[in-house]
Write a protein that holds these residues in place. Structure first.
Motif, PDB file in Angstrom:
ATOM      1  N   ASN A 297       0.829  -1.206   0.000  1.00 50.84           N
ATOM      2  CA  ASN A 297       0.000   0.000   0.000  1.00 50.84           C
ATOM      3  C   ASN A 297       0.867   1.261   0.000  1.00 50.84           C
ATOM      4  O   ASN A 297       0.563   2.243  -0.686  1.00 50.84           O
ATOM      5  CB  ASN A 297      -0.929  -0.022   1.208  1.00 50.84           C
ATOM      6  CG  ASN A 297      -2.101   0.933   1.078  1.00 50.84           C
ATOM      7  OD1 ASN A 297      -2.442   1.654   2.004  1.00 50.84           O
ATOM      8  ND2 ASN A 297      -2.750   0.944  -0.081  1.00 50.84           N
ATOM      9  N   SER A 298       1.963   1.224   0.753  1.00 53.33           N
ATOM     10  CA  SER A 298       2.879   2.365   0.791  1.00 53.33           C
ATOM     11  C   SER A 298       3.452   2.642  -0.595  1.00 53.33           C
ATOM     12  O   SER A 298       3.508   3.802  -1.032  1.00 53.33           O
ATOM     13  CB  SER A 298       4.026   2.094   1.779  1.00 53.33           C
ATOM     14  OG  SER A 298       3.556   1.957   3.098  1.00 53.33           O
TER      15      SER A 298
ATOM     16  N   LEU B  68       3.877  10.849   6.565  1.00 48.43           N
ATOM     17  CA  LEU B  68       3.981   9.883   7.658  1.00 48.43           C
ATOM     18  C   LEU B  68       4.259   8.480   7.102  1.00 48.43           C
ATOM     19  O   LEU B  68       5.053   7.723   7.663  1.00 48.43           O
ATOM     20  CB  LEU B  68       2.710   9.865   8.496  1.00 48.43           C
ATOM     21  CG  LEU B  68       2.430  11.086   9.374  1.00 48.43           C
ATOM     22  CD1 LEU B  68       1.117  10.900  10.131  1.00 48.43           C
ATOM     23  CD2 LEU B  68       3.568  11.350  10.356  1.00 48.43           C
ATOM     24  N   VAL B  69       3.618   8.151   5.984  1.00 49.62           N
ATOM     25  CA  VAL B  69       3.858   6.859   5.339  1.00 49.62           C
ATOM     26  C   VAL B  69       5.307   6.794   4.852  1.00 49.62           C
ATOM     27  O   VAL B  69       6.002   5.789   5.039  1.00 49.62           O
ATOM     28  CB  VAL B  69       2.874   6.640   4.169  1.00 49.62           C
ATOM     29  CG1 VAL B  69       3.186   5.321   3.449  1.00 49.62           C
ATOM     30  CG2 VAL B  69       1.432   6.630   4.677  1.00 49.62           C
TER      31      VAL B  69
ATOM     32  N   PHE C 196       3.239   6.020  -2.910  1.00 47.40           N
ATOM     33  CA  PHE C 196       4.426   6.727  -3.391  1.00 47.40           C
ATOM     34  C   PHE C 196       4.393   6.918  -4.903  1.00 47.40           C
ATOM     35  O   PHE C 196       4.887   7.929  -5.410  1.00 47.40           O
ATOM     36  CB  PHE C 196       5.697   5.963  -3.001  1.00 47.40           C
ATOM     37  CG  PHE C 196       5.908   5.837  -1.517  1.00 47.40           C
ATOM     38  CD1 PHE C 196       5.254   6.669  -0.617  1.00 47.40           C
ATOM     39  CD2 PHE C 196       6.761   4.862  -1.009  1.00 47.40           C
ATOM     40  CE1 PHE C 196       5.447   6.553   0.757  1.00 47.40           C
ATOM     41  CE2 PHE C 196       6.967   4.741   0.355  1.00 47.40           C
ATOM     42  CZ  PHE C 196       6.304   5.578   1.241  1.00 47.40           C
ATOM     43  N   ILE C 197       3.856   5.960  -5.611  1.00 47.23           N
ATOM     44  CA  ILE C 197       3.758   6.091  -7.071  1.00 47.23           C
ATOM     45  C   ILE C 197       2.917   7.313  -7.429  1.00 47.23           C
ATOM     46  O   ILE C 197       3.280   8.102  -8.313  1.00 47.23           O
ATOM     47  CB  ILE C 197       3.152   4.815  -7.688  1.00 47.23           C
ATOM     48  CG1 ILE C 197       4.151   3.656  -7.583  1.00 47.23           C
ATOM     49  CG2 ILE C 197       2.776   5.043  -9.159  1.00 47.23           C
ATOM     50  CD1 ILE C 197       3.559   2.307  -7.949  1.00 47.23           C
ATOM     51  N   GLU C 198       1.806   7.496  -6.738  1.00 47.57           N
ATOM     52  CA  GLU C 198       0.939   8.648  -6.998  1.00 47.57           C
ATOM     53  C   GLU C 198       1.639   9.951  -6.638  1.00 47.57           C
ATOM     54  O   GLU C 198       1.571  10.937  -7.383  1.00 47.57           O
ATOM     55  CB  GLU C 198      -0.362   8.513  -6.201  1.00 47.57           C
ATOM     56  CG  GLU C 198      -1.187   7.288  -6.538  1.00 47.57           C
ATOM     57  CD  GLU C 198      -1.722   7.298  -7.954  1.00 47.57           C
ATOM     58  OE1 GLU C 198      -1.833   8.386  -8.559  1.00 47.57           O
ATOM     59  OE2 GLU C 198      -2.025   6.207  -8.483  1.00 47.57           O
TER      60      GLU C 198
ATOM     61  N   ARG D 116      -7.597   2.449  -1.751  1.00 44.35           N
ATOM     62  CA  ARG D 116      -7.909   2.157  -0.357  1.00 44.35           C
ATOM     63  C   ARG D 116      -6.627   2.193   0.484  1.00 44.35           C
ATOM     64  O   ARG D 116      -5.607   1.628   0.102  1.00 44.35           O
ATOM     65  CB  ARG D 116      -8.568   0.779  -0.232  1.00 44.35           C
ATOM     66  CG  ARG D 116      -9.007   0.416   1.191  1.00 44.35           C
ATOM     67  CD  ARG D 116      -9.609  -0.987   1.218  1.00 44.35           C
ATOM     68  NE  ARG D 116      -9.937  -1.414   2.577  1.00 44.35           N
ATOM     69  CZ  ARG D 116     -11.102  -1.208   3.171  1.00 44.35           C
ATOM     70  NH1 ARG D 116     -12.068  -0.591   2.513  1.00 44.35           N
ATOM     71  NH2 ARG D 116     -11.301  -1.614   4.415  1.00 44.35           N
ATOM     72  N   ILE D 117      -6.701   2.840   1.618  1.00 39.71           N
ATOM     73  CA  ILE D 117      -5.560   2.936   2.526  1.00 39.71           C
ATOM     74  C   ILE D 117      -5.603   1.756   3.495  1.00 39.71           C
ATOM     75  O   ILE D 117      -6.643   1.475   4.105  1.00 39.71           O
ATOM     76  CB  ILE D 117      -5.568   4.262   3.303  1.00 39.71           C
ATOM     77  CG1 ILE D 117      -5.708   5.458   2.344  1.00 39.71           C
ATOM     78  CG2 ILE D 117      -4.309   4.390   4.150  1.00 39.71           C
ATOM     79  CD1 ILE D 117      -4.615   5.562   1.307  1.00 39.71           C
TER      80      ILE D 117
END
Length: 339
Positions: A226-227, A287-288, A231-233, A254-255
């Protein structure tokens, strides 16, 4: 996504843009300098990107600024550009470590002797993400053979090459002298999104080593995946020099619940004021990123702009409004980044 249709804008000369801003009560102390800025910077980014922070009523039919200066737009715009650069630098560092680990761990298993040099374009050395050990979301679990590095008959400059390696040799000079350039060289040409699509096809033992190299364990695999998607976005926004202060994750991404709980992320609220599992703003995205990279330089940039570069209470108020847009209103929250 809004269904509202905006009226098509009319073209305005630089002088007309200046008059429009003055008619909206924006204070312009140096019109010649303002004209240079408007000629060099995209009006949509420079003005529209920040005007809601300065309008008396952002919903009013007629726009009117609340005693702000043209220089205030420059102040916020330049901050956004510097923030963009710092974030992109951290993402580049993360991506470099990520690529290095992916190539090393794959070759560690499959590159036993020189005859294995092309093993990384062998589809049989990977797994199918539709049914492998990761259980990735359906929308990204495409059959393994559709990935870029397994494509044959790749076209480049009207020529056709039999595989990904020959394509790379033709396109990139630093690879052209190698009969079989190794994975740790060709992986450099893969975009972040393409890299991620390869990762989710890795065999479990290789994936375990990669995620460990990046500081997580296999039980955290969904958080890691998910991280990367987040990051891609973010990288796409930064790389195309869009205003990073306005960044939101896509409303269809979705997170992960583990990320939300562990990092205290604030997601979008539904109509009843209840947090959803979608859409986080820049502060939460940082934060991610802090799971993998030290945010000290971002923290220092924000402190410098708020306490030193901002030359008035007015500009510090603007920074507070910008902080709120990015996910946290208080400077104290931003100072915590990088600790």
């Amino acid at each position: 996504m809004s269904n509202r249709n905006h009226v098509t804008k009319e073209f305005l000369t630089i002088d007309e843009q200046i008059e429009l801003l003055k008619n909206r009560k924006l204070i312009i102390k140096n019109e010649e300098a303002a004209k240079i800025h408007l000629l060099e910077k995209n009006y949509f980014d420079l003005i529209n990107g920040f005007e809601t922070l300065m309008l008396k009523d952002s919903k009013a039919a007629t726009k009117e600024f609340d005693y702000y200066y043209f220089e205030d737009f420059i102040f916020l715009y330049e901050f956004d550009k510097k923030l963009n650069v710092e974030i992109l630098r951290l993402l580049d560092r993360f991506e470099t470590r990520f690529k290095t680990s992916m190539a090393h761990r794959f070759c560690e298993k499959h590159f036993v002797n020189p005859s294995d040099a092309r093993s990384y374009i062998d589809v049989n050395k990977y797994t199918d993400p539709r049914s492998n050990h990761l259980s990735v979301p359906r929308e990204i679990a495409k059959p393994v053979q559709y990935h870029k590095i397994f494509n044959t008959n790749i076209s480049f400059n009207r020529n056709t090459y039999p595989d990904f390696i020959e394509f790379c040799k033709a396109k990139y000079t630093y690879l052209s002298t190698y009969a079989d350039p190794p994975f740790w060289m060709t992986i450099k040409v893969l975009e972040f999104g393409v890299l991620f699509q390869l990762l989710i096809r890795y065999e479990r033992d290789i994936f375990v080593n990669v995620i460990a190299d990046m500081g997580m364990n296999y039980l955290e695999k969904q958080k890691f995946i998910n991280s990367i998607r987040i990051f891609i976005e973010l990288r796409n926004t930064c790389a195309h020099f869009q205003l990073v202060n306005r960044f939101r994750t896509p409303n269809n991404l979705r997170i992960d619940a583990g990320l939300i709980v562990d990092l205290g992320l604030k997601t979008k609220l539904n109509i009843n004021g209840v947090p959803t599992y979608y859409e986080i703003r820049l502060y939460d995205v940082l934060l991610v990123l802090s799971q993998f990279e030290n945010l000290k330089d971002i923290r220092d940039l924000i402190k410098k702009y708020y306490f030193d570069v901002a030359n008035s209470k007015r500009q510090r108020t603007l920074m507070t409004k910008l902080f709120d847009r990015m996910g946290r209103k208080n400077i104290s929250d931003w100072i915590k980044l990088g600790r």
